[in-house]
Design a protein around this motif. Sequence first.
Motif, short mmCIF file in Angstrom:
data_model
loop_
_atom_site.label_atom_id
_atom_site.label_comp_id
_atom_site.label_asym_id
_atom_site.label_seq_id
_atom_site.Cartn_x
_atom_site.Cartn_y
_atom_site.Cartn_z
N ASN A 1 0.70 -1.43 0.19
CA ASN A 1 0.16 0.15 0.12
C ASN A 1 0.36 1.28 -0.13
N ASP B 1 -11.86 9.82 1.87
CA ASP B 1 -12.06 8.85 2.53
C ASP B 1 -12.50 9.46 3.88
N ASN C 1 -3.09 5.94 -14.83
CA ASN C 1 -4.41 4.55 -15.65
C ASN C 1 -4.16 4.38 -14.24
N VAL C 2 -5.50 4.09 -13.69
CA VAL C 2 -5.95 2.88 -12.36
C VAL C 2 -6.95 2.02 -12.84
N ASN C 3 -6.49 1.15 -12.19
CA ASN C 3 -7.09 -0.09 -12.77
C ASN C 3 -8.13 -0.72 -11.39
N ASP C 4 -8.32 -0.34 -10.09
CA ASP C 4 -9.18 0.22 -9.43
C ASP C 4 -9.74 0.76 -9.98
N LEU C 5 -11.41 -0.06 -9.67
CA LEU C 5 -12.64 -0.14 -10.47
C LEU C 5 -13.76 1.79 -9.56
N ASN C 6 -12.98 1.82 -8.83
CA ASN C 6 -13.98 2.67 -8.36
C ASN C 6 -12.65 3.85 -6.75
N ILE C 7 -13.30 4.86 -7.61
CA ILE C 7 -11.57 6.48 -6.73
C ILE C 7 -12.95 6.70 -5.99
#
Length: 843
Positions: free
Chosen positions: A381, A407, A397-403
Amino acid sequence: MTEINIKLLDITSASDGDVLKYVAANGSVEYGAAPGAASINTHTVTVSGGVFYIDSTSTPILSFEPGSTYKFDQSDASNASHPLRFSTVSDGTHNSGSEYTTNVTTSGTPGSSGAYTQIVISYSTPTLYYYCSNHSGMGSSSIVGNPDSAANDYSTYTTVTGLINTVQANVTALPDSAANDYLTYTTLSNLIDTVQDNVVATGNTTNTWVNSNDYSTYTTVTANLYNTYTSLLSDVNLVQGNVTSLTFTVDSADANLYNTYITVTGLIDTVQANVTSLPNSAANDYTTYTTVTGLIDTVQANVTTNATNINTIQSNLTALTTSNLAEGTNLYYTDARVDSYVSGGTLSNIVTTGYLRGPASFTIDPAGHGDDTGTVVIAGNLQVDGVTTTINSTTVNVNDLNIVLGDGSLNGPASDGGGITLDLGTNGSATILYEDSTASWRINKNLNLGGNDIENIGADGYNLPVLDGTNRQVIMTDGSGTLTFEDLDTIHIEATNQTGSTILKGTPVYQTGTSGNAMIVAPADASSPVTMPAVGVLEQDLAAGATGFVIHMGRISGVDTSAFNAGDIIYVAAGGGYTNVAPASEGNLLQNLGRVTKVHATNGGGVIMGAGRTNAVPNLNNGNIFIGNASNQAVTASFATTLTSGLGNNSIDALSDVDTTSAAPTSGDALVWDGSNFVPQAPFSQTDFDTAFAAKDTDDLSEGTTNLYYTDARVNTHLNVSTANANQVLSWSGSDYTWVDQSTGSSSTWSNVSSNVTAAAGDKLFVDTSANPITITLPASPAFGSEIRVIDIKGTSANNKITLDNNGNNIEGITDSLEVNINRAAFGLVFYDTTEGWVFIEK
């Protein structure tokens, strides 16, 4: 400029002093209380099935607001012998209770026009029940008064005070050690969270702050507790950092005492700063102040107790250096040790239990040095604790499906303004930002869907039309989230049929009740007053138990009009249905529903204009009159019978001004006024009159001061002949004659208008707004009875409005000018006086 839709206003329920008001929600004019009038909430009361109906709902639970007045209108005939009263006991006097009369007024007899019961609600008004003073079981539903009370605010205060005392007790009981200092931080943190949760839960949606000082106390205590929490967190982190960095070998108890000193000193500074910032404007704020002061005293006492040890520790630590400490597991730095570790200047894997420390700008440069190539891999992390994170690469490029943004935010307000901003340089920026006040995303640029720009969309859960509609269409919903462009030519209301049988399309119906959001309807009948007036006509066949729509105003098609002619007026028929013949006899009510626009056996059509009220003078049988009864209501009666009943069998001798005793009358005598009484006397005969009149002419009559003789000079003066020019004509202004040129006189023929114009009395105008809006300026000094007629000849005023400039005179009693935005509008105006001004001829 006020924009109003021209329509007939029902003023049968208006009160004295009401004024016309523009309603922006539907673009119409309605009557109501004048601005600034006291707030009176009026509810209509009816009786059915032995219970009260309030605004068509059976025995509802009513919610009252302190400071408001509530009026229960019992004018409806069903209220006869059912006076509505209040009591603190359910069912009032029928259940050993008594009538509640505080701030309650009554007027009139229930069931008669103007009858009502009224109550003014204050904070001291108790929970009440409404009931019928003559019959039990008609009300029984509780009226809830004052849901918000000071008791809830006091509960909040005592809860907060109790929790503060708990904090104080916990701090006082703590011994002086580093472990317990950290425990103080966690204990205070948990208690602060509890205080905040309790305050929010106590004062949130179920209660309202009545006392501003209580609310001020809540916000002040919460803010200061949170400030204390954050200050404690900072101080504890500082202490822990200082303790961690100590490499001296000292007694653990001494280290703990030094840790205590640092922590306590920070706490004192924080508490004093918070106390200084507290306003002493309320008793509760002062309680907070004294509580915090108590905490300061406790902390200072603990510091004083350990002062000697702390001073000793400081003195010992000051005299020590690393030269006084033998090398243990943590080795001292030497160049040889570094060279051995680096192994010739190239490192393989670096394993550390601490951190990499560099200059103010620290660079990790893989691959070719300085060419910004290569890849840095974080095999775990990544946490960035700095203030600003800057990415200078071209593509992310962001591979996560949720930003996730923001938070860990405390709540919605803490996330207000979060989102995405694209810097447009000199052109500003494009943003997608969250707005907490409306709980929505705000986009400051257009969205483009299917090649079409769509502005200001909040379309969560809706299916929007992609292509534009046609001229004059509106967006409508199917109730399930799909929006489409539709023609708007009717105003209809949802309705349900509970008659047990099908009601056919086009049938005039009246409302019998309410089911959810829909009216319960049944066929209207002109011969049955309880079914009148009709609220509209059915838009479709409506089966028993089904729900559909009633057309209140607008067009209807697909009905049988074969028995009628285009333009016929349609009425509610006696026995139900519709007819083009006005029902006769007093037993039938008249309601003009609209006109026939298309004649056809199956696809006929019409326009509905008069739904919702009876709009004609009631029928009256031959020889009858309308006369008021003892209940101040108009009833029908025979004129001859009423006159005979009023005169009775009284002799003329009974009249006080008739004297028949001084001179007895004989046959043929007439009553003649002698200056004091009417006395009998032989009548003046035709012969007597002829004889006297034959010798007289106007020369025998002196000219009085009122009825003057004719002279040419008087006529010329009255007609202002001296001011006339050649070819001028006389014009009557309502108070005097004036001479005007024939070219400026009003026209009896129609004229076309396609640009702004000043109208003259009597003008008849075909107005063409197909190219542009048009303003018609009304005459500045119109006479009584002056008329103006206007027709939207092209049917384009919905797009290009017709504006009637009042030119200093009222229109329908209002000082505003008039804007017409209904296609094919056709109307006439007539001038009455300076108060009413111009009024509509056709309504």
